[in-house]
Enzyme design. Structure first.
Site, PDB file in Angstrom:
ATOM      1  N   HIS C 129      -4.822  51.538  13.349  1.00 25.52           N
ATOM      2  CA  HIS C 129      -4.993  52.511  12.098  1.00 25.52           C
ATOM      3  C   HIS C 129      -5.735  53.635  12.485  1.00 25.52           C
ATOM      4  CE1 HIS C 129      -6.601  53.190   8.099  1.00 25.52           C
ATOM      5  NE2 HIS C 129      -5.645  53.797   7.967  1.00 25.52           N
ATOM      6  N   CYS C 148     -12.987  48.222   9.212  1.00 23.78           N
ATOM      7  CA  CYS C 148     -13.007  49.498   8.725  1.00 23.78           C
ATOM      8  C   CYS C 148     -12.179  49.626   7.612  1.00 23.78           C
ATOM      9  CB  CYS C 148     -12.622  50.436   9.865  1.00 23.78           C
ATOM     10  SG  CYS C 148     -13.835  50.777  11.161  1.00 23.78           S
ATOM     11  N   HIS C 149     -10.903  49.175   7.565  1.00 21.97           N
ATOM     12  CA  HIS C 149     -10.087  49.153   6.650  1.00 21.97           C
ATOM     13  C   HIS C 149      -9.107  47.945   6.519  1.00 21.97           C
ATOM     14  CE1 HIS C 149     -10.822  53.273   8.188  1.00 21.97           C
ATOM     15  NE2 HIS C 149     -10.940  53.387   7.003  1.00 21.97           N
ATOM     16  N   GLY C 150      -9.644  46.749   6.964  1.00 22.77           N
ATOM     17  CA  GLY C 150      -9.108  45.581   6.689  1.00 22.77           C
ATOM     18  C   GLY C 150      -7.673  45.355   7.171  1.00 22.77           C
TER      19      GLY C 150
END
Lengths: 438, 281, 184
Positions: C129, C148-150
């Site tokens: 990502h 960070c963003h799963g």
């Protein structure tokens, strides 16, 4: 920046921008149409060459700063890493190192051209003083840059030069300690010099803008020293001087490239390829060639404070030169007597440089011993530099003011166009002078 | 008029550029022809290979080369460059040269200092752990690092060659301290240890390094006779390369740049003449 | 210094001049100037590319015997974490079972390890990502979870949930011996 603007916006966008930020108008007036005397010779191309030098030093310097590490343990090796591992690092570093010498070569020619053609005289005093400020800033920048590779000469040169400030009575020692950020040249010194070495070129660029601004108010001087009288005397800067400066720049770059590609170490001291060692001083501390005349003046005085004062006076005297020159005639083309003294002055500067590169006690003519005058034999570098330094100051403080009042200049042409039109065979001074006499 | 000034200036510059005479003395360096001299000069790769062998088998016992990595040996222009392996880290010969040398490392499990065979990415191993140790084992003065030796001495490779081949018996009247050696090419001031006429003080100085080379001390893989002169010349060439490994690239780039600039200048000259052709000036 | 050729006729359109030729020399000179600037620009750009010493560290060797079953070792390679994972048979089975599940970046587990060595999974430990480092044994699929963003990766390092577009990358590597690999 002065006079009437002849710029006429052509497109809608140009008109729109001109109302808000007349930046195109400024470029147009200062670069394209600026009326420039049509008789400028190649000595006048060094202004353009110097702008290029500054640009080259800033661009290569920014690149070097991307790879350089300002720390006593890493500085030397990081410079060598630039030379060995960074792609084209050798090119960038050698351009930067050679560029410093080329910059000074060009600035010395530029200054000498000013002296010869009297360009510092009214109404260009501020222009001249700004030039002197640029020269001082250049010296400071070059000195701090020389420290950064952290070789033997870098280190011990820094020690010697920073100790000059120790000559100042009472506060001297505190100033050197403050400059060093410690009790010797060390990591804090290297760090601050790196920071200032990065900053000063941008200050120079700022003063250069003022310098050009001050140039564009009265306009260029010219080889005759006669003021521009009419439009007949001038041509627009572009394309006439862009192409002439461009040609001169290209030739200058050939000289530049010659050093960069084939003799890059010719102007560097071998001692600077030895990492700095505070315990051992190189046998022979010599500054870069462009500082040698001042170094010789410094050493010619057998007193620490006196030497420092004389050295700085040698630069300070340049600032007041416009008020020391009493002559009504600008160009030395029409001043044959002082012209001779001027050429002696140039030679004296080279002699000072020669003395600066040698030990004070060294004999000028090898094997000849005359008699000891004061502290040294007369046939030594130190006495030669004393005589030369005396002439250096006498030229500015005595010869220039007195000659201006006593000499009889040759007839000066009425206008810039006159000598070239009346003497189609030659535009040079001798022909004009000779025929005027006859 | 200005032209006269220029001539004077050129003359003066020649004076300034003349070699500065030091208080120390030194015999005039031997004049050797090098393949890498001049604007088109290139390093002789086979000579560099022999030079590396001399460094490895003789000099490296005392002298470090801290700026050198094994991979440098296989990079373009280097002694063991092979066009088949543009990435020097994959050059098998360089790998095996590196493998022969033990370098220090940290054990990844215990953190103890260990020795392992070098890889092309490793630096040349230094003979002494630090400068104090180097000085202690060498009569109080550490042998200098040789990475940029060819740039760090006046004369460069000629100086290295002259020193290596210049050891002679000291003249009668010169006292040389024990463990030191007389070398006329080593800059020094011998007036203090000279008992003869003060007008004839021998040139040169005393050096801490014993004569390092001897006939057949290094076996060259090609048929080059292993004389002291050949060993000295080859190792000086190797050190010249090590000090300036990008020299060939620089000269090549320079040639192109200069040709371009000359053509560019000619073009601008014609352009200039045409623009100015109708202006009296 | 002294340009001696002087004509008193300032007419720019003097007879006998071919304007095309005049233009031509200026164009050639301008092009040459641009060429010079362009030619010098390349070294100044290329200097920001990885230097010789950086490239020299680009390949590493790693001894797999240091990793025990069920464990992961992270080593630094080209400045990034390299995950060396010794997978349990259950984890391998789970990865193979999902070979034909609805994958965002379809890849079989077999194509992500060397033949005959399914237990060793070598991955670049950088979330596809925006470059964070995923945590081991996180998320719903028994693999990695990026903090960070799963983004969730399975036991084969394939993206299963979250914003990341691609599976965790497998670097170029080769077995030098049974227990030793060379990466890069």
């Amino acid at each position: 920046m002065s006079g009437h603007s002849t710029y006429e916006p052509k497109t809608g966008f140009e008109r729109w921008l001109d109302m808000r930020l007349p930046v195109i108008r400024m470029a147009y007036d200062t670069v394209l149409t600026f009326p420039t005397p049509k008789n400028l010779n190649y000595w006048w191309t060094f202004g353009g060459i110097l702008s290029l030098c500054l640009g080259i030093q800033i661009v290569t310097g920014i690149i070097l700063a991307m790879h350089y590490v300002p720390h006593v343990d890493y500085a030397f090796n990081s410079v060598e890493r630039i030379m060995r591992d960074v792609n084209y690092g050798w090119l960038v570093r050698y351009i930067h190192a050679t560029g410093a010498s080329m910059f000074f070569l060009a600035v010395y020619i530029h200054i000498c051209r000013n002296l010869y053609y009297g360009s510092y005289k009214a109404p260009r005093e501020v222009l001249w003083i700004l030039g002197c400020v640029i020269y001082l800033l250049m010296m400071a920048t070059a000195f701090m840059g020389y420290v950064l590779p952290w070789g033997q000469m870098s280190f011990h040169g820094t020690v010697v030069i920073t100790n000059l400030f120790g000559a100042i009575p009472v506060i001297g020692p505190s100033i050197t300690t403050w400059l060093w950020g410690g009790f010797a040249v060390d990591d804090p010194t290297l760090n601050r010099f790196f920071s200032l070495h990065y900053l000063l070129p941008f200050v120079i660029a700022g003063v250069v803008v003022l310098h050009i601004w001050a140039l564009h108010v009265p306009g260029n001087n010219n080889p005759t020293g006669v003021n521009v009288k009419s439009k007949e005397d001038t041509v627009p800067f572009h394309p006439y001087y862009t192409v002439k400066d461009g040609f001169a720049i290209s030739v200058f770059l050939i000289l530049f490239g010659f050093f960069v590609f084939w003799f890059p170490t010719a102007l560097l001291s071998p001692d600077n390829s030895i990492p700095a060692n505070p315990l051992v001083t190189p046998a022979h501390i010599v500054p870069e060639w462009y500082f040698l005349p001042f170094y010789a003046i410094l050493r010619s005085i057998p007193n620490k404070l006196g030497g420092v004062i004389m050295m700085f006076s040698a630069i300070a005297v340049l600032f007041v030169l416009p008020w020391l020159d009493t002559s009504k005639v600008r160009s030395m083309r029409y001043r044959p007597t002082i012209r001779l003294y001027f050429f002696i002055f140039l030679l004296v500067c080279l002699v000072l440089g020669f003395c600066g590169a040698h030990e004070p006690a060294e004999q000028v003519i090898p094997g000849v011993t005359t008699f000891t005058l004061g502290d040294y034999d007369l046939n030594t570098m130190v006495w030669l530099s004393r005589v030369a330094a005396l002439y250096y100051f006498a030229y500015f403080l005595l010869i220039t003011p007195i000659m201006g009042l006593t000499e009889t200049p040759l007839p000066v042409p009425e206008s810039i166009s006159e000598p070239v039109l009346s003497h189609p065979a030659s535009g040079s001074a001798q022909a004009a002078a000779a025929s005027n006499k006859g | 008029m200005l032209r006269k000034g220029l001539t004077l200036a050129a003359f003066g510059l020649a004076l300034v550029a003349g070699p500065a005479m030091a208080a120390t003395t030194q015999a005039e360096l031997k004049d050797i022809h090098w393949s890498f001299e001049g604007p088109f000069g290139k390093f002789d790769q086979v000579q560099l290979q022999r030079g590396y062998k001399v460094y490895r088998e003789v000099c490296s016992a005392c002298h470090s080369m801290n700026l050198m990595y094994f991979r440098n040996l296989g990079q373009k222009g280097g002694p063991f460059y092979d066009p088949k392996y543009p990435n020097p880290n994959e050059n098998p010969y360089v790998k095996s040269l590196a493998h022969d040398i033990q370098v220090g490392d940290i054990d990844q499990d215990t953190g103890d200092p260990v020795k392992r065979p070098a890889t092309p990415a490793d630096k040349f191993a230094a003979p002494f752990p630090n400068e104090v140790a180097a000085a202690a084992s060498n009569g109080g003065k550490a042998p200098p690092d040789l990475s940029v030796m060819a740039k760090a001495r006046e004369g460069g490779p000629a100086y290295i060659y002259s020193i290596l081949t210049g050891f002679v018996t000291p003249p009668a009247g010169l006292t040389i301290p024990a463990g030191k050696y007389y070398n006329p090419y080593f800059p020094g001031d011998l007036s203090g240890s000279w008992t003869g006429s003060p007008d004839h003080v021998p040139q040169g100085g005393v050096i801490g390094m014993p004569p390092p080379l001897a006939p057949n001390k290094v076996t060259f893989d090609d048929k080059t006779p292993s004389t002291v002169a050949n060993q000295a010349r080859d190792v000086a060439a190797f050190l010249a390369w090590a000090a300036e490994p990008k020299m060939e690239e620089r000269k090549q780039f320079g040639l192109g740049a200069m040709i371009y600039l000359v053509i560019f200048s000619v073009l601008l000259w014609f352009s200039y003449r045409r623009i100015w052709r109708n202006v009296a000036h | 210094m002294s340009d001696t050729v002087v004509r008193t006729n300032p007419d720019p359109q003097a007879p006998g001049e071919d304007p095309n030729r005049r233009d031509f020399i200026h164009i050639v000179a301008s092009v040459a100037a641009l060429g010079a600037v362009g030619g010098l620009a390349w070294p100044f750009i290329d200097q920001m590319n990885p230097a010789g010493d950086t490239l020299a560290l680009a390949s590493i060797e790693f001894d797999l015997s240091k990793v025990v079953e069920g464990q992961q070792v992270a080593v630094k390679w080209r400045g990034k974490p390299l995950f060396v994972r010794y997978r349990t048979p259950a984890e391998i089975a789970a990865a193979v079972k999902d070979d034909h599940a609805d994958l965002r970046d379809p890849q079989t587990d077999e194509s992500r390890h060397k033949p005959g060595k399914p237990q060793y999974l070598i991955l670049i430990g950088v979330c596809t990502h925006l470059g964070c480092v995923p945590n081991f044994k996180g998320g719903d699929y028994g693999g990695w979870l990026c903090p960070c963003h799963g983004s969730v990766y399975d036991t084969s390092g394939r993206i299963r949930k979250g914003p990341a577009p691609k599976n965790l990358a497998v670097p170029d590597y080769a077995f030098l011996s049974d227990t030793k690999i060379k990466v890069g």
